[in-house]
Design an enzyme around this catalytic site. Structure first.
Site, PDB file in Angstrom:
ATOM      1  N   LYS A  13       0.804  -1.227   0.000  1.00 12.91           N
ATOM      2  CA  LYS A  13       0.000   0.000   0.000  1.00 12.91           C
ATOM      3  C   LYS A  13       0.834   1.271   0.000  1.00 12.91           C
ATOM      4  O   LYS A  13       0.467   2.246  -0.639  1.00 12.91           O
ATOM      5  CB  LYS A  13      -1.044   0.001   1.114  1.00 12.91           C
ATOM      6  CG  LYS A  13      -0.516  -0.207   2.516  1.00 12.91           C
ATOM      7  CD  LYS A  13      -1.688  -0.493   3.427  1.00 12.91           C
ATOM      8  CE  LYS A  13      -1.301  -0.532   4.891  1.00 12.91           C
ATOM      9  NZ  LYS A  13      -0.101  -1.319   5.225  1.00 12.91           N
ATOM     10  N   ARG A  86      -8.116   1.812  11.092  1.00 12.89           N
ATOM     11  CA  ARG A  86      -7.898   0.371  11.236  1.00 12.89           C
ATOM     12  C   ARG A  86      -8.918  -0.309  12.118  1.00 12.89           C
ATOM     13  O   ARG A  86      -8.894  -1.527  12.274  1.00 12.89           O
ATOM     14  CB  ARG A  86      -6.524   0.112  11.838  1.00 12.89           C
ATOM     15  CG  ARG A  86      -5.437   0.478  10.896  1.00 12.89           C
ATOM     16  CD  ARG A  86      -4.156  -0.166  11.285  1.00 12.89           C
ATOM     17  NE  ARG A  86      -3.131   0.318  10.379  1.00 12.89           N
ATOM     18  CZ  ARG A  86      -1.933  -0.188  10.290  1.00 12.89           C
ATOM     19  NH1 ARG A  86      -1.601  -1.218  11.031  1.00 12.89           N
ATOM     20  NH2 ARG A  86      -1.068   0.293   9.443  1.00 12.89           N
ATOM     21  N   ARG A 125      11.662  -6.899   3.456  1.00 16.33           N
ATOM     22  CA  ARG A 125      11.458  -5.469   3.249  1.00 16.33           C
ATOM     23  C   ARG A 125      12.578  -4.630   3.870  1.00 16.33           C
ATOM     24  O   ARG A 125      13.065  -4.929   4.950  1.00 16.33           O
ATOM     25  CB  ARG A 125      10.112  -5.060   3.864  1.00 16.33           C
ATOM     26  CG  ARG A 125       9.781  -3.596   3.651  1.00 16.33           C
ATOM     27  CD  ARG A 125       8.344  -3.340   3.885  1.00 16.33           C
ATOM     28  NE  ARG A 125       8.022  -3.263   5.309  1.00 16.33           N
ATOM     29  CZ  ARG A 125       6.831  -2.878   5.762  1.00 16.33           C
ATOM     30  NH1 ARG A 125       5.864  -2.595   4.909  1.00 16.33           N
ATOM     31  NH2 ARG A 125       6.602  -2.825   7.047  1.00 16.33           N
ATOM     32  N   ARG A 158      13.313  -2.741   9.416  1.00 12.97           N
ATOM     33  CA  ARG A 158      12.676  -2.224  10.619  1.00 12.97           C
ATOM     34  C   ARG A 158      12.626  -3.294  11.705  1.00 12.97           C
ATOM     35  O   ARG A 158      12.449  -4.467  11.409  1.00 12.97           O
ATOM     36  CB  ARG A 158      11.261  -1.756  10.291  1.00 12.97           C
ATOM     37  CG  ARG A 158      11.264  -0.348   9.799  1.00 12.97           C
ATOM     38  CD  ARG A 158       9.955   0.399   9.913  1.00 12.97           C
ATOM     39  NE  ARG A 158       8.759  -0.381   9.733  1.00 12.97           N
ATOM     40  CZ  ARG A 158       7.802  -0.083   8.852  1.00 12.97           C
ATOM     41  NH1 ARG A 158       7.950   0.951   8.047  1.00 12.97           N
ATOM     42  NH2 ARG A 158       6.718  -0.789   8.774  1.00 12.97           N
ATOM     43  N   ARG A 169       0.589  -8.990  13.502  1.00  8.80           N
ATOM     44  CA  ARG A 169      -0.011  -7.800  12.891  1.00  8.80           C
ATOM     45  C   ARG A 169      -1.050  -8.184  11.846  1.00  8.80           C
ATOM     46  O   ARG A 169      -2.089  -7.539  11.704  1.00  8.80           O
ATOM     47  CB  ARG A 169       1.076  -6.940  12.236  1.00  8.80           C
ATOM     48  CG  ARG A 169       1.671  -5.911  13.183  1.00  8.80           C
ATOM     49  CD  ARG A 169       3.051  -5.452  12.784  1.00  8.80           C
ATOM     50  NE  ARG A 169       3.129  -4.861  11.463  1.00  8.80           N
ATOM     51  CZ  ARG A 169       4.256  -4.755  10.765  1.00  8.80           C
ATOM     52  NH1 ARG A 169       5.391  -5.194  11.254  1.00  8.80           N
ATOM     53  NH2 ARG A 169       4.249  -4.214   9.565  1.00  8.80           N
TER      54      ARG A 169
END
Ligand code: ZN
Length: 224
Positions: A13, A86, A125, A158, A169
């Protein structure tokens, strides 16, 4: 043109948001960036927020509502919000704010991927520490390893991008997304996009939709 974009971790996204803001000159409001900026301030609130993020938990609705809506106050039209709302509570807060300011969401893009795909993507990532550009060691590596193509900043993983935290998550995301989908379906602005496949492939599923909305809104303006 006011857009929401959401999807589980690793759905792409923020990559697609960056393309959208460039193409349509929109303001990019990324809840993740806002949260990290707050944490980096190193104050009491930031330290408290960090505990949630490290576990992969959602922040309390009141905290995230305040942060995102104060950002929206500065830029009221022509935005894309990434990763917010969310929860049902957050939808309510956002929609109340928009209603008070006479703003409408024109498109809510839901990029869906499976849990397996989410974990694969997130563990590879890498993020630019400086400008937030997103890379993937396999699918989209920076031209020079460890260095951002755009700003030359350091490209790092991260702390909360481990498989365990991503899995958590993902579950939290899925458990909360239903009322959000229902609400925006009811508004007639909800579209689910298949997020599997390469970046270009997914982009080609999103792009025609944006063009359609963009042209429709322009026509509407001319008509008025
Ligand atoms: Zn960068």
């Amino acid at each position: 043109m006011n857009i929401l974009i959401f999807g589980p971790p690793g759905s792409g996204k923020s990559t697609h948001s960056r393309r959208i803001i460039e193409k349509y000159n929109l303001e990019y409001i990324a809840s993740g960036d806002i949260i990290r900026a707050e944490i980096n301030k190193g104050n009491a609130l930031g330290r408290e927020m960090k505990k949630y993020i490290e576990k992969g938990d959602l922040l309390p609705d009141t905290v995230i509502n305040t942060l995102v809506l104060s950002r929206l106050r500065r830029k009221r039209e022509n935005f894309i919000i990434d990763g917010y709302p969310r929860t049902a509570e957050q939808v309510l807060a956002l929609e109340n704010f928009l209603y008070d300011h006479g703003i409408r969401i024109k498109l809510a893009i839901d990029i869906f991927i499976s849990k397996e795909e989410s974990i694969t993507r997130i563990s590879g990532r890498r993020i630019c520490r400086q400008c937030g550009a997103v890379y993937h060691i396999k699918y989209n590596p920076p031209k020079v390893p460890g260095k951002c193509d755009i700003c030359g900043g350091e490209v790092v993983q991260r702390e909360d991008d481990t498989p365990e935290i991503v899995s958590r998550r993902y579950d939290i995301y899925i458990n909360n997304v239903e009322p959000i989908i229902k609400f925006y379906k009811g508004q007639g602005v909800y579209v689910q996009i298949n997020g599997h496949g390469g970046i270009e492939e997914v982009w080609e599923r999103i792009r025609p939709l944006l063009d359609y909305i963009w042209n429709r809104e322009k026509k509407r303006e001319e008509f008025e």
